[in-house]
Write a protein that holds these residues in place. Structure first.
Motif, short mmCIF file in Angstrom:
data_model
loop_
_atom_site.label_atom_id
_atom_site.label_comp_id
_atom_site.label_asym_id
_atom_site.label_seq_id
_atom_site.Cartn_x
_atom_site.Cartn_y
_atom_site.Cartn_z
N THR A 1 -13.91 -32.36 -4.21
CA THR A 1 -15.05 -31.57 -3.77
C THR A 1 -15.34 -30.48 -4.79
N ALA B 1 -7.93 -39.31 -4.93
CA ALA B 1 -8.16 -38.20 -4.00
C ALA B 1 -9.65 -37.97 -3.78
N GLN B 2 -9.96 -37.35 -2.67
CA GLN B 2 -11.31 -36.85 -2.44
C GLN B 2 -11.46 -35.60 -3.28
N HIS C 1 -10.82 -27.33 5.17
CA HIS C 1 -11.10 -28.72 4.81
C HIS C 1 -9.85 -29.48 4.35
N ASP C 2 -8.68 -29.00 4.73
CA ASP C 2 -7.42 -29.68 4.42
C ASP C 2 -7.28 -30.02 2.93
N VAL C 3 -7.57 -29.07 2.08
CA VAL C 3 -7.43 -29.26 0.64
C VAL C 3 -5.96 -29.15 0.26
N ASP C 4 -5.50 -30.07 -0.59
CA ASP C 4 -4.10 -30.09 -1.04
C ASP C 4 -3.89 -29.37 -2.36
N ARG D 1 -4.39 -35.60 -1.51
CA ARG D 1 -5.48 -36.33 -0.86
C ARG D 1 -6.84 -35.67 -1.08
N HIS D 2 -6.86 -34.34 -1.23
CA HIS D 2 -8.14 -33.63 -1.34
C HIS D 2 -8.01 -32.51 -2.37
#
Length: 137
Positions: A32, A29-30, A98-101, A3-4
């Motif tokens: 960044t 996905a988001q 930031h809940d990065v996967d 997702r991220h």
């Protein structure tokens, strides 16, 4: 499902390659782009007198904008952020907060203040991360 995705960036072709990989592999996905400045490395550089000048901030803004433009060209919205501190720690902290996967990072052949994406540093990042890390050559 991812997702991220976090893509640590510097102004190098390998960072752009990592971003393009993330955009193409994780289109839903988001994504960044994170620029990390290590103040210790800046103080070791030949640019000590210039690190606090406004032109330095302008250069960083231009770098992030180039990264965003690459993502837009591929049809993906990209957010950007920057932080200051020890590079690996900042990347891992950002990912956790930031809940990065997934992390995607490019290996750079640069030296000096851009040494942090060297093969040694990306290897250390992949060993310390609790989430998957993809290293792009």
């Amino acid at each position: 499902m991812v997702r991220h995705v976090l893509v640590p960036v510097e102004d190098s072709e390998s960072s752009y390659n990592a971003l393009e990989y993330a955009v193409s592999e994780y289109p839903d996905a988001q994504i960044t782009a994170l620029e990390v400045s290590d103040p210790i490395d800046l103080l070791k550089s030949d640019q000590v007198d210039n690190i606090f000048e406004s032109s330095d901030q302008h250069e960083k803004d231009l770098r992030l904008q180039r990264v965003r433009n690459r993502a837009i060209e591929q049809g993906t919205h990209l957010s950007g952020d920057r932080t200051t501190g020890e590079v690996i720690g900042e990347i891992l902290n950002y990912a956790a907060e930031h809940d990065v996967d997934h992390i995607v990072v490019g290996v750079s052949e640069r030296s000096g203040t851009r040494w942090f994406f060297s093969e040694n540093m990306t290897d250390k990042l992949s060993r310390k991360a609790s989430i998957p890390v993809t290293i792009i050559q």
